[in-house]
Design a protein around this motif. Sequence first.
Motif, PDB file in Angstrom:
ATOM      1  N   MET A  87      14.629  -7.284  -1.118  1.00 41.18           N
ATOM      2  CA  MET A  87      13.184  -6.625  -1.569  1.00 41.18           C
ATOM      3  C   MET A  87      13.461  -5.752  -0.320  1.00 41.18           C
ATOM      4  N   SER A  88      12.895  -4.530  -0.951  1.00 36.07           N
ATOM      5  CA  SER A  88      12.698  -3.201  -0.184  1.00 36.07           C
ATOM      6  C   SER A  88      11.458  -3.175   0.622  1.00 36.07           C
ATOM      7  N   HIS A  89      11.412  -2.915   1.835  1.00 33.27           N
ATOM      8  CA  HIS A  89      10.086  -2.497   2.426  1.00 33.27           C
ATOM      9  C   HIS A  89       9.624  -1.265   2.244  1.00 33.27           C
ATOM     10  N   LEU A  90       8.586  -1.026   1.798  1.00 31.13           N
ATOM     11  CA  LEU A  90       7.625   0.183   1.422  1.00 31.13           C
ATOM     12  C   LEU A  90       6.784   0.952   2.408  1.00 31.13           C
ATOM     13  N   CYS A  91       6.073  -0.198   2.925  1.00 27.79           N
ATOM     14  CA  CYS A  91       4.872   0.135   3.796  1.00 27.79           C
ATOM     15  C   CYS A  91       4.253  -1.056   4.343  1.00 27.79           C
ATOM     16  N   LEU A  92       2.974  -0.589   5.061  1.00 28.25           N
ATOM     17  CA  LEU A  92       2.151  -1.645   5.643  1.00 28.25           C
ATOM     18  C   LEU A  92       1.044  -1.573   4.738  1.00 28.25           C
ATOM     19  N   VAL A  93       0.254  -2.670   4.501  1.00 26.49           N
ATOM     20  CA  VAL A  93      -1.130  -2.465   3.632  1.00 26.49           C
ATOM     21  C   VAL A  93      -1.853  -1.498   4.249  1.00 26.49           C
ATOM     22  N   THR A  94      -1.906  -1.573   5.508  1.00 26.20           N
ATOM     23  CA  THR A  94      -2.921  -0.784   6.531  1.00 26.20           C
ATOM     24  C   THR A  94      -2.436   0.861   6.399  1.00 26.20           C
ATOM     25  N   ASP A  95      -1.270   1.092   6.087  1.00 28.36           N
ATOM     26  CA  ASP A  95      -0.778   2.395   6.129  1.00 28.36           C
ATOM     27  C   ASP A  95      -1.829   3.248   4.716  1.00 28.36           C
ATOM     28  N   ILE A  96      -2.419   2.355   3.964  1.00 30.58           N
ATOM     29  CA  ILE A  96      -3.032   3.020   2.998  1.00 30.58           C
ATOM     30  C   ILE A  96      -4.684   2.682   3.105  1.00 30.58           C
ATOM     31  N   LYS A  97      -5.472   3.685   3.235  1.00 30.12           N
ATOM     32  CA  LYS A  97      -6.841   3.493   3.303  1.00 30.12           C
ATOM     33  C   LYS A  97      -7.432   2.758   2.049  1.00 30.12           C
ATOM     34  N   ASP A  98      -8.097   1.744   2.322  1.00 29.30           N
ATOM     35  CA  ASP A  98      -9.051   0.839   1.483  1.00 29.30           C
ATOM     36  C   ASP A  98      -9.365   1.878   0.104  1.00 29.30           C
ATOM     37  N   GLY A  99      -9.135   1.878  -0.833  1.00 25.79           N
ATOM     38  CA  GLY A  99      -9.772   2.449  -2.024  1.00 25.79           C
ATOM     39  C   GLY A  99      -8.792   3.821  -2.457  1.00 25.79           C
ATOM     40  N   GLN A 100      -7.993   3.918  -1.679  1.00 23.57           N
ATOM     41  CA  GLN A 100      -6.959   4.987  -1.907  1.00 23.57           C
ATOM     42  C   GLN A 100      -5.642   4.691  -2.292  1.00 23.57           C
ATOM     43  N   ALA A 101      -4.689   5.560  -2.569  1.00 24.06           N
ATOM     44  CA  ALA A 101      -3.306   5.230  -3.020  1.00 24.06           C
ATOM     45  C   ALA A 101      -2.412   6.254  -2.388  1.00 24.06           C
ATOM     46  N   LYS A 102      -1.129   5.947  -2.008  1.00 20.57           N
ATOM     47  CA  LYS A 102      -0.107   6.925  -1.521  1.00 20.57           C
ATOM     48  C   LYS A 102       1.119   6.660  -2.494  1.00 20.57           C
ATOM     49  N   ALA A 103       1.904   7.967  -2.300  1.00 24.75           N
ATOM     50  CA  ALA A 103       3.159   7.544  -2.900  1.00 24.75           C
ATOM     51  C   ALA A 103       4.441   7.510  -2.199  1.00 24.75           C
ATOM     52  N   LYS A 155       6.709  -3.991  -9.394  1.00 19.64           N
ATOM     53  CA  LYS A 155       6.244  -5.273  -8.819  1.00 19.64           C
ATOM     54  C   LYS A 155       6.164  -5.294  -7.481  1.00 19.64           C
ATOM     55  N   LEU A 156       5.250  -5.687  -6.696  1.00 19.62           N
ATOM     56  CA  LEU A 156       5.270  -5.638  -5.228  1.00 19.62           C
ATOM     57  C   LEU A 156       4.996  -6.869  -4.685  1.00 19.62           C
ATOM     58  N   GLU A 157       5.417  -7.162  -3.489  1.00 20.54           N
ATOM     59  CA  GLU A 157       4.910  -8.469  -2.737  1.00 20.54           C
ATOM     60  C   GLU A 157       4.340  -8.086  -1.653  1.00 20.54           C
ATOM     61  N   VAL A 158       3.482  -8.806  -0.786  1.00 24.42           N
ATOM     62  CA  VAL A 158       3.048  -8.631   0.492  1.00 24.42           C
ATOM     63  C   VAL A 158       3.119  -9.733   1.496  1.00 24.42           C
ATOM     64  N   GLU A 159       3.874  -9.404   2.365  1.00 22.20           N
ATOM     65  CA  GLU A 159       4.273 -10.844   3.257  1.00 22.20           C
ATOM     66  C   GLU A 159       3.857 -10.033   4.530  1.00 22.20           C
ATOM     67  N   ASN A 160       3.014 -10.856   5.433  1.00 14.20           N
ATOM     68  CA  ASN A 160       2.451 -10.512   6.676  1.00 14.20           C
ATOM     69  C   ASN A 160       2.033  -9.026   6.784  1.00 14.20           C
ATOM     70  N   GLY A 161       1.217  -8.538   5.856  1.00 18.33           N
ATOM     71  CA  GLY A 161       0.899  -7.342   5.876  1.00 18.33           C
ATOM     72  C   GLY A 161       1.806  -6.196   5.530  1.00 18.33           C
ATOM     73  N   LYS A 162       3.034  -6.573   5.081  1.00 12.49           N
ATOM     74  CA  LYS A 162       4.168  -5.557   4.743  1.00 12.49           C
ATOM     75  C   LYS A 162       4.223  -5.666   3.338  1.00 12.49           C
ATOM     76  N   VAL A 163       4.298  -4.429   2.680  1.00 11.48           N
ATOM     77  CA  VAL A 163       4.551  -4.214   1.275  1.00 11.48           C
ATOM     78  C   VAL A 163       6.063  -4.079   0.829  1.00 11.48           C
ATOM     79  N   PHE A 164       6.504  -4.882   0.115  1.00  5.17           N
ATOM     80  CA  PHE A 164       7.839  -4.869  -0.462  1.00  5.17           C
ATOM     81  C   PHE A 164       7.870  -4.566  -1.966  1.00  5.17           C
ATOM     82  N   TYR A 165       8.825  -3.773  -2.281  1.00  5.73           N
ATOM     83  CA  TYR A 165       9.188  -3.421  -3.593  1.00  5.73           C
ATOM     84  C   TYR A 165      10.167  -4.801  -4.403  1.00  5.73           C
ATOM     85  N   ALA A 166       9.643  -5.374  -5.317  1.00  8.55           N
ATOM     86  CA  ALA A 166      10.062  -6.858  -5.726  1.00  8.55           C
ATOM     87  C   ALA A 166      10.608  -6.576  -7.094  1.00  8.55           C
ATOM     88  N   GLY A 167      11.047  -5.345  -7.478  1.00 10.74           N
ATOM     89  CA  GLY A 167      11.786  -5.078  -8.709  1.00 10.74           C
ATOM     90  C   GLY A 167      11.156  -5.000  -9.954  1.00 10.74           C
TER      91      GLY A 167
END
Length: 109
Positions: free
Chosen positions: A1-17, A97-109
Amino acid sequence: MSHLCLVTDIKDGQAKAYPHPSASEDRDIIIVRQGLNVYGYINRCPHAGTNLNWQEDEFMTDDEQFMMCFTHGALFEPNTGKCVAGPCAGAHLSEVKLEVENGKVFYAG
């Protein structure tokens, strides 16, 4: 799995590329945050094939209810990627497909 960001890197109600971790994909991944949930899509409108955003990380409507394609105004549900208004009504964004572990967002394929 590739780490993309933290959940908190994105403001609630918003999106990032974020760059797609696969070398075979030339489009970014859009990550939308709603509370503690995140949803991922390929940054490609199913109608025109263009990126949804017209400026960096500008994906959401002003009321944060929908993602919007700034080419033709199509509206997409953040949690399903379904187009609910515009020229591609009924179509869907390509889900990532994304997975979240301990507040980290991962690319899951």
